[in-house]
Design a protein around this motif. Structure first.
Motif, PDB file in Angstrom:
ATOM      1  N   LEU A  74       0.832  -1.204   0.000  1.00 46.79           N
ATOM      2  CA  LEU A  74       0.000   0.000   0.000  1.00 46.79           C
ATOM      3  C   LEU A  74       0.867   1.256   0.000  1.00 46.79           C
ATOM      4  CD1 LEU A  74      -2.967   0.898   0.078  1.00 46.79           C
ATOM      5  CD2 LEU A  74      -2.798   0.949   2.571  1.00 46.79           C
ATOM      6  N   GLY A  75       1.978   1.210   0.743  1.00 42.57           N
ATOM      7  CA  GLY A  75       2.896   2.347   0.756  1.00 42.57           C
ATOM      8  C   GLY A  75       3.554   2.568  -0.585  1.00 42.57           C
ATOM      9  N   GLN A  76       3.844   1.479  -1.308  1.00 48.23           N
ATOM     10  CA  GLN A  76       4.454   1.624  -2.633  1.00 48.23           C
ATOM     11  C   GLN A  76       3.473   2.258  -3.622  1.00 48.23           C
ATOM     12  OE1 GLN A  76       5.614  -2.387  -3.325  1.00 48.23           O
ATOM     13  NE2 GLN A  76       7.480  -2.264  -2.088  1.00 48.23           N
ATOM     14  N   ALA A  77       2.215   1.880  -3.538  1.00 49.39           N
ATOM     15  CA  ALA A  77       1.206   2.506  -4.398  1.00 49.39           C
ATOM     16  C   ALA A  77       1.043   3.983  -4.059  1.00 49.39           C
ATOM     17  CB  ALA A  77      -0.121   1.771  -4.243  1.00 49.39           C
ATOM     18  N   TYR A  78       1.039   4.289  -2.780  1.00 52.95           N
ATOM     19  CA  TYR A  78       0.901   5.680  -2.349  1.00 52.95           C
ATOM     20  C   TYR A  78       2.125   6.509  -2.756  1.00 52.95           C
ATOM     21  CZ  TYR A  78       0.333   9.716   0.702  1.00 52.95           C
ATOM     22  OH  TYR A  78       0.214  10.995   1.190  1.00 52.95           O
ATOM     23  N   GLY A  79       3.310   5.915  -2.627  1.00 53.35           N
ATOM     24  CA  GLY A  79       4.526   6.628  -3.022  1.00 53.35           C
ATOM     25  C   GLY A  79       4.551   6.954  -4.507  1.00 53.35           C
ATOM     26  N   THR A  86       3.753  15.196  -7.935  1.00 55.99           N
ATOM     27  CA  THR A  86       4.786  16.242  -7.932  1.00 55.99           C
ATOM     28  C   THR A  86       5.333  16.495  -9.333  1.00 55.99           C
ATOM     29  OG1 THR A  86       6.460  14.565  -7.391  1.00 55.99           O
ATOM     30  CG2 THR A  86       5.458  15.755  -5.554  1.00 55.99           C
ATOM     31  N   PHE A  87       5.499  15.434 -10.129  1.00 54.91           N
ATOM     32  CA  PHE A  87       6.005  15.625 -11.496  1.00 54.91           C
ATOM     33  C   PHE A  87       4.971  16.369 -12.346  1.00 54.91           C
ATOM     34  CE2 PHE A  87       6.689  14.233 -15.878  1.00 54.91           C
ATOM     35  CZ  PHE A  87       8.016  14.578 -16.040  1.00 54.91           C
ATOM     36  N   ILE A  88       3.701  15.997 -12.225  1.00 58.21           N
ATOM     37  CA  ILE A  88       2.651  16.685 -12.989  1.00 58.21           C
ATOM     38  C   ILE A  88       2.536  18.138 -12.547  1.00 58.21           C
ATOM     39  CG2 ILE A  88       0.171  16.747 -13.439  1.00 58.21           C
ATOM     40  CD1 ILE A  88       0.158  13.715 -13.286  1.00 58.21           C
ATOM     41  N   THR A  89       2.683  18.391 -11.240  1.00 57.56           N
ATOM     42  CA  THR A  89       2.627  19.761 -10.744  1.00 57.56           C
ATOM     43  C   THR A  89       3.742  20.611 -11.342  1.00 57.56           C
ATOM     44  OG1 THR A  89       1.662  18.990  -8.666  1.00 57.56           O
ATOM     45  CG2 THR A  89       2.628  21.193  -8.678  1.00 57.56           C
ATOM     46  N   THR A  90       4.928  20.052 -11.433  1.00 59.32           N
ATOM     47  CA  THR A  90       6.038  20.773 -12.057  1.00 59.32           C
ATOM     48  C   THR A  90       5.724  21.125 -13.509  1.00 59.32           C
ATOM     49  OG1 THR A  90       7.645  19.655 -10.618  1.00 59.32           O
ATOM     50  CG2 THR A  90       8.482  20.626 -12.656  1.00 59.32           C
ATOM     51  N   CYS A  91       5.138  20.197 -14.236  1.00 62.81           N
ATOM     52  CA  CYS A  91       4.784  20.464 -15.640  1.00 62.81           C
ATOM     53  C   CYS A  91       3.706  21.545 -15.735  1.00 62.81           C
ATOM     54  CB  CYS A  91       4.306  19.178 -16.311  1.00 62.81           C
ATOM     55  SG  CYS A  91       5.566  17.883 -16.430  1.00 62.81           S
ATOM     56  N   MET A  92       2.703  21.501 -14.855  1.00 59.74           N
ATOM     57  CA  MET A  92       1.631  22.492 -14.891  1.00 59.74           C
ATOM     58  C   MET A  92       2.140  23.887 -14.531  1.00 59.74           C
ATOM     59  SD  MET A  92      -1.166  20.970 -15.861  1.00 59.74           S
ATOM     60  CE  MET A  92      -0.066  20.094 -16.990  1.00 59.74           C
ATOM     61  N   VAL A  93       3.022  23.964 -13.538  1.00 52.15           N
ATOM     62  CA  VAL A  93       3.596  25.264 -13.165  1.00 52.15           C
ATOM     63  C   VAL A  93       4.426  25.824 -14.314  1.00 52.15           C
ATOM     64  CG1 VAL A  93       5.222  26.404 -11.618  1.00 52.15           C
ATOM     65  CG2 VAL A  93       3.550  24.803 -10.692  1.00 52.15           C
ATOM     66  N   GLY A 120      11.651  13.591 -11.634  1.00 50.27           N
ATOM     67  CA  GLY A 120      11.786  12.428 -12.497  1.00 50.27           C
ATOM     68  C   GLY A 120      12.550  11.298 -11.832  1.00 50.27           C
ATOM     69  N   LEU A 121      13.572  11.624 -11.031  1.00 43.36           N
ATOM     70  CA  LEU A 121      14.304  10.590 -10.305  1.00 43.36           C
ATOM     71  C   LEU A 121      13.402   9.880  -9.297  1.00 43.36           C
ATOM     72  CD1 LEU A 121      17.725  12.408  -9.665  1.00 43.36           C
ATOM     73  CD2 LEU A 121      17.272  10.513 -11.247  1.00 43.36           C
ATOM     74  N   PHE A 122      12.639  10.659  -8.546  1.00 45.06           N
ATOM     75  CA  PHE A 122      11.725  10.044  -7.582  1.00 45.06           C
ATOM     76  C   PHE A 122      10.670   9.194  -8.282  1.00 45.06           C
ATOM     77  CE2 PHE A 122      13.192  13.566  -4.783  1.00 45.06           C
ATOM     78  CZ  PHE A 122      13.591  12.788  -3.712  1.00 45.06           C
ATOM     79  N   LEU A 123      10.139   9.697  -9.392  1.00 39.63           N
ATOM     80  CA  LEU A 123       9.096   8.961 -10.106  1.00 39.63           C
ATOM     81  C   LEU A 123       9.644   7.675 -10.704  1.00 39.63           C
ATOM     82  CD1 LEU A 123       6.212   8.813 -11.166  1.00 39.63           C
ATOM     83  CD2 LEU A 123       6.923  10.175 -13.132  1.00 39.63           C
ATOM     84  N   LEU A 127       8.417   3.879  -9.858  1.00 40.08           N
ATOM     85  CA  LEU A 127       7.864   2.998 -10.889  1.00 40.08           C
ATOM     86  C   LEU A 127       8.559   1.643 -10.931  1.00 40.08           C
ATOM     87  CD1 LEU A 127       7.291   5.499 -13.849  1.00 40.08           C
ATOM     88  CD2 LEU A 127       5.584   4.486 -12.323  1.00 40.08           C
ATOM     89  N   THR A 128       9.740   1.504 -10.329  1.00 34.47           N
ATOM     90  CA  THR A 128      10.380   0.188 -10.258  1.00 34.47           C
ATOM     91  C   THR A 128       9.590  -0.768  -9.380  1.00 34.47           C
ATOM     92  OG1 THR A 128      11.767   0.931  -8.406  1.00 34.47           O
ATOM     93  CG2 THR A 128      12.670   1.167 -10.644  1.00 34.47           C
ATOM     94  N   LYS A 129       8.701  -0.217  -8.560  1.00 34.21           N
ATOM     95  CA  LYS A 129       7.848  -1.047  -7.698  1.00 34.21           C
ATOM     96  C   LYS A 129       6.501  -1.344  -8.351  1.00 34.21           C
ATOM     97  CE  LYS A 129      10.964  -0.762  -4.492  1.00 34.21           C
ATOM     98  NZ  LYS A 129      11.781  -1.935  -4.135  1.00 34.21           N
ATOM     99  N   PHE A 130       6.467  -1.248  -9.674  1.00 32.38           N
ATOM    100  CA  PHE A 130       5.195  -1.463 -10.382  1.00 32.38           C
ATOM    101  C   PHE A 130       4.566  -2.819 -10.067  1.00 32.38           C
ATOM    102  CE2 PHE A 130       2.761  -2.923 -14.041  1.00 32.38           C
ATOM    103  CZ  PHE A 130       1.891  -1.871 -14.246  1.00 32.38           C
TER     104      PHE A 130
END
Length: 403
Positions: A74-79, A86-93, A120-123, A127-130
């Motif tokens: 559940l934590g991996q899905a939330y992360g 955060t990545f989408i927010t950066t693109c929108m800003v 992008g590094l965090f994302l 995603l390695t925990k897909f």
């Protein structure tokens, strides 16, 4: 443990409130079907509650808790969700900085590269925990995105096909000098329209143009009511409409035709006891009677009295010297019959043009998208049974539009 529970309660309330507000905004922008929305406060205008969303979130929470049998997945899905946000927010800003704030492109690019690299590094790490749980976040995001895009695509296609019905009343029906109605030859058989007794109240969505239901009514039946009323409901972003500004009445371009615009707040929904009632006909009659009295079609003639008497002055006036007054026509029509007329638009997908492959990728995706839109629309559209008017006086005019 106690602090964790309290933090979860606060976070859940924030999520619920944000979901309600987000759904309200996407419905206003026609990216989501209109579902029941309740304003819970007359003081705070943005305080809303959406029952369907609340139930879906409750069911989803139970399902997710049951599917994820440990907190690690559940934590991996939330992360993954947090990193993606955060990545989408950066693109929108970045887009807002270029389009809205008008910052120099190089300054925006420098800031974007810094923050997008970190996000992008965090994302990518999340995603390695897909396989371990991040798949649920991406699946849910994909489903919601598909619904938004399908609904918007379907609404745009619907607006295109509805343009053919958006004509002015003068292009549809004309009034002669004798007060009779004549149908335009481009719409149907030109000639005088037979008169039906009583009042026809058409529920109207177009303020300045002929309602689609009236256009199709004229094309199919080629007859007009003695008195025609276009009833238009207009919601306003307030708890209630001011009494003096609630009703706006004007004459239509056809003889004995009127347009009534009713403004109502979000605590006076159009289908509840505040506006549409069992005695809606009586309410409309009184409003039109007052309008005709205060705004006569012809100014009243003034009687000129003199001391000299004419032999013809005592002669009784002829019964055929004056046509019936506007108010007498209105009263007679309401005494005769009142009919509420609503439209029911059915959508279907037009066959592909000749020469286009039926199973072409682009055409196939379009048909799948429009089929999904029509299915969602039928599930969420308001039903005529919800209208609080006498059923025996309600007429539904159906028409089919091809997209």
């Amino acid at each position: 443990m106690v602090m964790a529970i309290l933090a979860a309660i606060v976070a859940s309330q924030a999520t619920i409130t944000a979901t309600f507000q987000l759904l309200s905004q996407v419905m206003n922008m026609s990216y989501f079907p209109n579902i029941k929305l309740i304003h819970t406060s007359r003081k705070f205008h943005g305080q809303i509650y959406i029952p369907m969303a609340n139930w879906l979130m409750m069911i989803g929470t139970v399902i997710v808790t049951a599917v994820y049998n440990n907190t690690t997945k559940l934590g991996q899905a939330y992360g993954t969700c947090v990193a993606l946000v955060t990545f989408i927010t950066t693109c929108m800003v970045t887009i807002a900085a270029i389009i809205v704030w008008r910052l120099h492109f190089l300054i925006v690019l420098a800031g974007f590269l810094v923050f997008a690299s970190l996000d992008g590094l965090f994302l990518s790490s999340a995603l390695t925990k897909f396989p371990q749980g991040a798949w649920f976040t991406l699946m849910l995001a994909g489903v919601l995105t598909a619904i938004l895009l399908i609904w918007r695509h379907g609404k745009e296609a619907q607006w295109v096909v509805e343009r053919s019905d958006r004509i002015s009343l003068s292009q549809l029906v004309t009034s002669g000098d004798d007060g009779k109605l004549y149908l335009n030859g481009e719409v149907g058989d030109s000639g005088e329209l037979p008169k039906m007794k009583g009042v026809g109240i058409f529920f109207d969505k177009e303020r300045d143009l002929s309602p689609a239901v009236y256009t199709h009514f004229m094309r199919k039946f080629q007859a007009g009511h003695r008195v025609t009323v276009f009833f238009h409901l207009r919601p306003i972003p307030q708890p209630s409409a001011p009494i003096d500004d609630q009703y706006t009445i004007s004459r239509a371009s056809i003889a004995n035709g009127y347009q009534i615009i009713v403004r109502h707040g979000y605590n006076e929904h159009g289908y509840n006891e505040h506006i549409i009632t069992k005695d809606l006909a009586g309410l409309i009659h009184n409003k039109l009677r007052h309008f005709i009295t205060t705004n006569p079609l012809y100014p009243p003639t003034q009687d000129i009295t003199t001391n000299t008497k004419s032999p013809s002055a005592s002669a009784p006036p002829s019964s055929n010297s004056h046509p019936p007054s506007e108010s007498s026509i209105l009263d007679e029509a309401f005494r005769s019959q009142v009919v509420y007329i609503v439209g029911k638009e059915q959508l279907k997908i037009a066959p592909p043009p000749l020469g286009d492959g039926y199973f072409a990728v682009g055409g196939l995706l379009r048909r799948l998208s429009l089929n999904a839109f029509i299915w969602i629309r039928e599930l969420t559209r308001s039903k005529v049974q919800e209208m609080n008017v006498p059923v025996d006086l309600l007429v539904e005019v159906g028409f089919i539009k091809e997209m």
